[in-house]
Design a protein around this motif. Structure first.
Motif, PDB file in Angstrom:
ATOM      1  N   GLY A   1      38.294 -85.183 -37.269  1.00 36.33           N
ATOM      2  CA  GLY A   1      37.030 -85.728 -36.766  1.00 36.33           C
ATOM      3  C   GLY A   1      36.865 -87.201 -37.059  1.00 36.33           C
ATOM      4  N   ARG A   2      35.619 -87.648 -36.863  1.00 34.24           N
ATOM      5  CA  ARG A   2      35.366 -89.090 -36.796  1.00 34.24           C
ATOM      6  C   ARG A   2      35.566 -89.850 -38.101  1.00 34.24           C
ATOM      7  N   TYR A   3      35.683 -89.151 -39.256  1.00 32.02           N
ATOM      8  CA  TYR A   3      35.949 -89.897 -40.495  1.00 32.02           C
ATOM      9  C   TYR A   3      37.376 -90.435 -40.525  1.00 32.02           C
TER      10      TYR A   3
ATOM     11  N   PHE B   1      41.599 -77.564 -32.818  1.00 31.92           N
ATOM     12  CA  PHE B   1      40.578 -78.533 -32.429  1.00 31.92           C
ATOM     13  C   PHE B   1      39.967 -78.102 -31.105  1.00 31.92           C
ATOM     14  N   SER B   2      38.704 -77.726 -31.156  1.00 29.78           N
ATOM     15  CA  SER B   2      37.969 -77.267 -29.975  1.00 29.78           C
ATOM     16  C   SER B   2      36.497 -77.291 -30.364  1.00 29.78           C
ATOM     17  N   ASP B   3      35.668 -76.499 -29.724  1.00 28.32           N
ATOM     18  CA  ASP B   3      34.262 -76.431 -30.111  1.00 28.32           C
ATOM     19  C   ASP B   3      33.713 -75.053 -29.796  1.00 28.32           C
ATOM     20  N   ILE B   4      32.702 -74.612 -30.538  1.00 27.64           N
ATOM     21  CA  ILE B   4      32.131 -73.283 -30.270  1.00 27.64           C
ATOM     22  C   ILE B   4      31.497 -73.222 -28.870  1.00 27.64           C
TER      23      ILE B   4
ATOM     24  N   ARG C   1      27.671 -80.949 -21.686  1.00 28.02           N
ATOM     25  CA  ARG C   1      28.210 -82.273 -21.985  1.00 28.02           C
ATOM     26  C   ARG C   1      27.771 -82.696 -23.371  1.00 28.02           C
ATOM     27  N   PHE C   2      28.516 -83.613 -23.939  1.00 32.97           N
ATOM     28  CA  PHE C   2      28.221 -84.141 -25.275  1.00 32.97           C
ATOM     29  C   PHE C   2      27.794 -85.581 -25.093  1.00 32.97           C
ATOM     30  N   ALA C   3      26.527 -85.846 -25.380  1.00 29.93           N
ATOM     31  CA  ALA C   3      26.010 -87.201 -25.205  1.00 29.93           C
ATOM     32  C   ALA C   3      26.099 -87.925 -26.539  1.00 29.93           C
TER      33      ALA C   3
ATOM     34  N   GLU D   1      23.551 -87.681 -29.414  1.00 34.61           N
ATOM     35  CA  GLU D   1      22.607 -86.590 -29.135  1.00 34.61           C
ATOM     36  C   GLU D   1      23.203 -85.222 -29.388  1.00 34.61           C
ATOM     37  N   GLY D   2      24.534 -85.157 -29.529  1.00 30.27           N
ATOM     38  CA  GLY D   2      25.178 -83.859 -29.670  1.00 30.27           C
ATOM     39  C   GLY D   2      25.243 -83.146 -28.333  1.00 30.27           C
ATOM     40  N   PRO D   3      25.452 -81.807 -28.374  1.00 32.47           N
ATOM     41  CA  PRO D   3      25.671 -81.082 -27.125  1.00 32.47           C
ATOM     42  C   PRO D   3      24.415 -80.917 -26.278  1.00 32.47           C
ATOM     43  N   LEU D   4      24.575 -81.016 -24.969  1.00 34.34           N
ATOM     44  CA  LEU D   4      23.496 -80.749 -24.005  1.00 34.34           C
ATOM     45  C   LEU D   4      24.020 -79.722 -23.004  1.00 34.34           C
TER      46      LEU D   4
ATOM     47  N   ILE E   1      34.586 -66.995 -37.377  1.00 40.83           N
ATOM     48  CA  ILE E   1      33.374 -66.881 -36.559  1.00 40.83           C
ATOM     49  C   ILE E   1      32.283 -67.726 -37.217  1.00 40.83           C
ATOM     50  N   PHE E   2      31.912 -68.821 -36.553  1.00 40.68           N
ATOM     51  CA  PHE E   2      30.909 -69.749 -37.095  1.00 40.68           C
ATOM     52  C   PHE E   2      29.515 -69.354 -36.608  1.00 40.68           C
ATOM     53  N   ASP E   3      28.725 -68.712 -37.477  1.00 37.13           N
ATOM     54  CA  ASP E   3      27.334 -68.424 -37.098  1.00 37.13           C
ATOM     55  C   ASP E   3      26.433 -69.405 -37.850  1.00 37.13           C
ATOM     56  N   SER E   4      26.469 -70.645 -37.415  1.00 41.39           N
ATOM     57  CA  SER E   4      25.840 -71.744 -38.160  1.00 41.39           C
ATOM     58  C   SER E   4      24.335 -71.601 -38.299  1.00 41.39           C
ATOM     59  N   TRP E   5      23.705 -70.894 -37.357  1.00 39.41           N
ATOM     60  CA  TRP E   5      22.243 -70.788 -37.381  1.00 39.41           C
ATOM     61  C   TRP E   5      21.763 -69.390 -37.741  1.00 39.41           C
TER      62      TRP E   5
ATOM     63  N   GLY F   1      30.904 -76.454 -47.880  1.00 42.69           N
ATOM     64  CA  GLY F   1      29.828 -75.540 -47.502  1.00 42.69           C
ATOM     65  C   GLY F   1      29.371 -75.749 -46.067  1.00 42.69           C
ATOM     66  N   HIS F   2      29.786 -76.844 -45.448  1.00 36.77           N
ATOM     67  CA  HIS F   2      29.584 -77.121 -44.027  1.00 36.77           C
ATOM     68  C   HIS F   2      30.623 -78.179 -43.668  1.00 36.77           C
ATOM     69  N   GLY F   3      30.556 -78.743 -42.459  1.00 38.26           N
ATOM     70  CA  GLY F   3      31.649 -79.603 -42.025  1.00 38.26           C
ATOM     71  C   GLY F   3      31.683 -80.984 -42.677  1.00 38.26           C
TER      72      GLY F   3
HETATM   73  O1  CP3 Z   1      36.724 -77.893 -37.899  1.00 44.70           O
HETATM   74  C1  CP3 Z   1      37.475 -78.524 -37.128  1.00 44.70           C
HETATM   75  O2  CP3 Z   1      38.063 -79.587 -37.455  1.00 44.70           O
HETATM   76  C2  CP3 Z   1      37.763 -77.930 -35.757  1.00 44.70           C
HETATM   77  C3  CP3 Z   1      36.948 -78.354 -34.695  1.00 44.70           C
HETATM   78  C4  CP3 Z   1      35.481 -77.978 -34.553  1.00 44.70           C
HETATM   79  C5  CP3 Z   1      34.567 -78.827 -33.879  1.00 44.70           C
HETATM   80  N1  CP3 Z   1      33.372 -78.158 -33.780  1.00 44.70           N
HETATM   81  C6  CP3 Z   1      34.875 -80.161 -33.357  1.00 44.70           C
HETATM   82  C7  CP3 Z   1      33.768 -81.082 -33.018  1.00 44.70           C
HETATM   83  C8  CP3 Z   1      34.787 -76.818 -34.922  1.00 44.70           C
HETATM   84  C9  CP3 Z   1      35.279 -75.615 -35.705  1.00 44.70           C
HETATM   85  C10 CP3 Z   1      33.471 -76.938 -34.414  1.00 44.70           C
HETATM   86  C11 CP3 Z   1      32.447 -75.901 -34.553  1.00 44.70           C
HETATM   87  C12 CP3 Z   1      31.065 -76.167 -34.135  1.00 44.70           C
HETATM   88  N2  CP3 Z   1      30.626 -76.907 -33.069  1.00 44.70           N
HETATM   89  C13 CP3 Z   1      29.930 -75.581 -34.750  1.00 44.70           C
HETATM   90  C14 CP3 Z   1      29.978 -74.621 -35.912  1.00 44.70           C
HETATM   91  C15 CP3 Z   1      30.188 -75.304 -37.211  1.00 44.70           C
HETATM   92  C16 CP3 Z   1      29.052 -76.175 -37.648  1.00 44.70           C
HETATM   93  O3  CP3 Z   1      29.280 -77.397 -37.748  1.00 44.70           O
HETATM   94  O4  CP3 Z   1      27.955 -75.650 -37.907  1.00 44.70           O
HETATM   95  C17 CP3 Z   1      28.787 -76.042 -34.068  1.00 44.70           C
HETATM   96  C18 CP3 Z   1      27.355 -75.677 -34.379  1.00 44.70           C
HETATM   97  C19 CP3 Z   1      29.243 -76.869 -32.992  1.00 44.70           C
HETATM   98  C20 CP3 Z   1      28.411 -77.529 -31.955  1.00 44.70           C
HETATM   99  C21 CP3 Z   1      28.587 -78.994 -31.957  1.00 44.70           C
HETATM  100  N3  CP3 Z   1      29.729 -79.651 -31.564  1.00 44.70           N
HETATM  101  C22 CP3 Z   1      27.627 -79.971 -32.351  1.00 44.70           C
HETATM  102  C23 CP3 Z   1      26.244 -79.673 -32.858  1.00 44.70           C
HETATM  103  C24 CP3 Z   1      28.247 -81.208 -32.158  1.00 44.70           C
HETATM  104  C25 CP3 Z   1      27.603 -82.566 -32.335  1.00 44.70           C
HETATM  105  C26 CP3 Z   1      27.477 -82.959 -33.746  1.00 44.70           C
HETATM  106  C27 CP3 Z   1      28.499 -84.007 -34.081  1.00 44.70           C
HETATM  107  O5  CP3 Z   1      29.087 -83.942 -35.178  1.00 44.70           O
HETATM  108  O6  CP3 Z   1      28.664 -84.931 -33.263  1.00 44.70           O
HETATM  109  C28 CP3 Z   1      29.566 -80.998 -31.715  1.00 44.70           C
HETATM  110  C29 CP3 Z   1      30.594 -82.027 -31.421  1.00 44.70           C
HETATM  111  C30 CP3 Z   1      31.878 -81.939 -32.158  1.00 44.70           C
HETATM  112  N4  CP3 Z   1      32.607 -80.800 -32.341  1.00 44.70           N
HETATM  113  C31 CP3 Z   1      32.582 -83.027 -32.748  1.00 44.70           C
HETATM  114  C32 CP3 Z   1      33.772 -82.495 -33.281  1.00 44.70           C
HETATM  115  C33 CP3 Z   1      34.881 -83.248 -33.974  1.00 44.70           C
HETATM  116  C34 CP3 Z   1      32.152 -84.478 -32.713  1.00 44.70           C
HETATM  117  C35 CP3 Z   1      32.416 -84.991 -31.331  1.00 44.70           C
HETATM  118  C36 CP3 Z   1      32.974 -86.391 -31.298  1.00 44.70           C
HETATM  119  O7  CP3 Z   1      34.142 -86.602 -31.635  1.00 44.70           O
HETATM  120  O8  CP3 Z   1      32.217 -87.259 -30.867  1.00 44.70           O
END
Ligand code: CP3
Length: 346
Positions: A29-31, A74-77, A89-91, A94-97, A206-210, A324-326
């Motif tokens: 990710g972005r770090y 590397f994917s997204d839920i 889409r991801f703005a 703003e995160g996901p829309l 299985i990520f049940d974040s909420w 404990g979270h990402g």
């Molecule tokens: O863990 C990993 O490295 C694998 C990849 C992964 C991503 N999302 C990549 C991502 C995983 C396992 C997720 C899961 C995910 N996505 C969850 C469950 C885990 C958690 O964090 O609670 C949720 C709720 C999402 C939905 C989601 N995706 C949000 C709310 C956002 C925006 C927040 C943010 O950090 O920007 C995303 C985007 C997202 N998913 C990014 C990444 C690396 C950032 C996008 C970018 O590069 O701009």
């Protein structure tokens, strides 16, 4: 390395492996500057998730630096709603829309077989399954999906960033409609996870974040129920593959989740006391977690005190070190290196 001797898979099978295997949620990710470089080439996040070569590349980036015991796809839920043809889409900022889903007609239009449209995600898994044994022989490959409740929250609400009032209200006020949505998500998630396992994922999460937004009754119906059915279905389809459940912010209900769902491991969020979980979660269920992501941002002695407390509480138990979270974007990469070095000492 023989697959079953990978430290992560041994811990998930109930063995107290020490030093504990480790990986970090959102470890790609972005770090990481090398992630930001790839991201700059593909400004559309969904396009990155459906580009198998680049998605596999960013999956491996953190392992090259830190040698984690697992690579997480590397994917997204939200790729499940995307595959089911909901607008996503991801703005920036703003995160996901998503297009908010509110009617039975929209639920009935969801074609669960449509998860086959996530073929590029399965292709990423296949590429990783091929590359890992050569490049990181001790690391296991983790596939994942969102919990149905959490994915439904985003689909109904149309966005994150709030408290998912529309989704929670629908679950109470229109239970028939909400249950119909949840049933489709359950079927789609079973297919989606089984396809990842068949493509080479060695564990599934299985990520049940909420999950923590629900009452205990709601938690049993919308989190434990679907997770137990998904776990049982996967036992039939891909019997060898262990499942890690993450019912985030569920507090003491995580023990009931661990007993009732049949998952091999539960991931603890930051607020859970590992010393409590050690005794409350059945001993055959491995524990994963749970360093505060902000301790990783801070680094130094503050971080190390937290790490020692977690290791001290879980030594001797089947355990996988994680956050404990990402990982959050301001995390200094050298703090991750310091953490990895400490964990290798056991
Ligand atoms: O863990 C990993 O490295 C694998 C990849 C992964 C991503 N999302 C990549 C991502 C995983 C396992 C997720 C899961 C995910 N996505 C969850 C469950 C885990 C958690 O964090 O609670 C949720 C709720 C999402 C939905 C989601 N995706 C949000 C709310 C956002 C925006 C927040 C943010 O950090 O920007 C995303 C985007 C997202 N998913 C990014 C990444 C690396 C950032 C996008 C970018 O590069 O701009």
């Amino acid at each position: 390395m023989d697959a079953r001797s990978k430290p992560l898979l041994r811990a998930l099978s109930g063995e107290p492996v020490w030093p504990p295997p480790f990986w970090l949620m959102r470890q790609a990710g972005r770090y990481l500057p090398e992630y930001r470089r790839v991201r700059a080439e593909v400004p559309d996040f969904v396009a990155l998730c459906t580009d198998p070569a680049r998605a596999a590349e960013v999956t491996l980036q953190p392992l090259r630096r830190y040698g984690m015991d697992a690579a997480i796809l590397f994917s997204d839920i939200l790729m499940v709603p995307w595959a089911l043809k909901r607008d996503l889409r991801f703005a920036e900022g703003e995160g996901p829309l998503l297009a908010p889903l509110r009617t039975m007609a929209e639920v009935e239009a969801l074609d669960v077989g449509g998860v086959a449209a996530a073929a590029p995600v399965f292709e990423t898994v296949a590429r990783l399954a091929e590359a890992l044994p050569r490049e990181h022989p001790g690391a296991a490959l983790i596939g994942f999906a969102g919990g149905c409740w959490t994915v439904a929250c985003y689909m109904v609400e149309g966005r994150g960033g709030g408290e998912f009032a529309a989704a929670r209200r629908m679950a109470h006020a229109e239970p028939g409609l909400f249950a119909a949505l949840m049933e489709r998500l359950e079927q789609a998630t079973i297919r989606y996870l089984a396809a990842q396992a068949k493509a080479g994922a060695e564990a599934l999460m299985i990520f049940d974040s909420w999950a923590g937004l629900l009452s205990p009754q709601g938690f049993r119906r919308w989190v434990i129920g679907p997770t137990a059915r998904i776990r049982a279905a996967l036992k039939e389809l891909v019997p060898e593959v262990p499942v890690i459940g993450f019912p985030r912010l569920s507090g003491p209900l995580i023990a009931e989740y661990a007993r009732e769902t049949g998952v091999e491991a539960v991931a603890m969020d930051t607020g859970l006391d590992p010393a409590w979980a050690r005794d409350a979660v059945p001993p055959w269920v491995a524990l994963q977690g749970n360093l505060d992501p902000m301790a990783l941002v801070a680094g130094g002695e503050g971080m190390m005190r937290e790490v020692e407390a977690i290791l001290g509480a879980l030594r001797g138990r089947p355990f996988v070190f994680n956050l404990g979270h990402g990982v959050v974007p301001p995390t200094p990469p050298e703090h991750v290196a310091a953490l990895a070095a400490r964990l290798r000492q056991g």
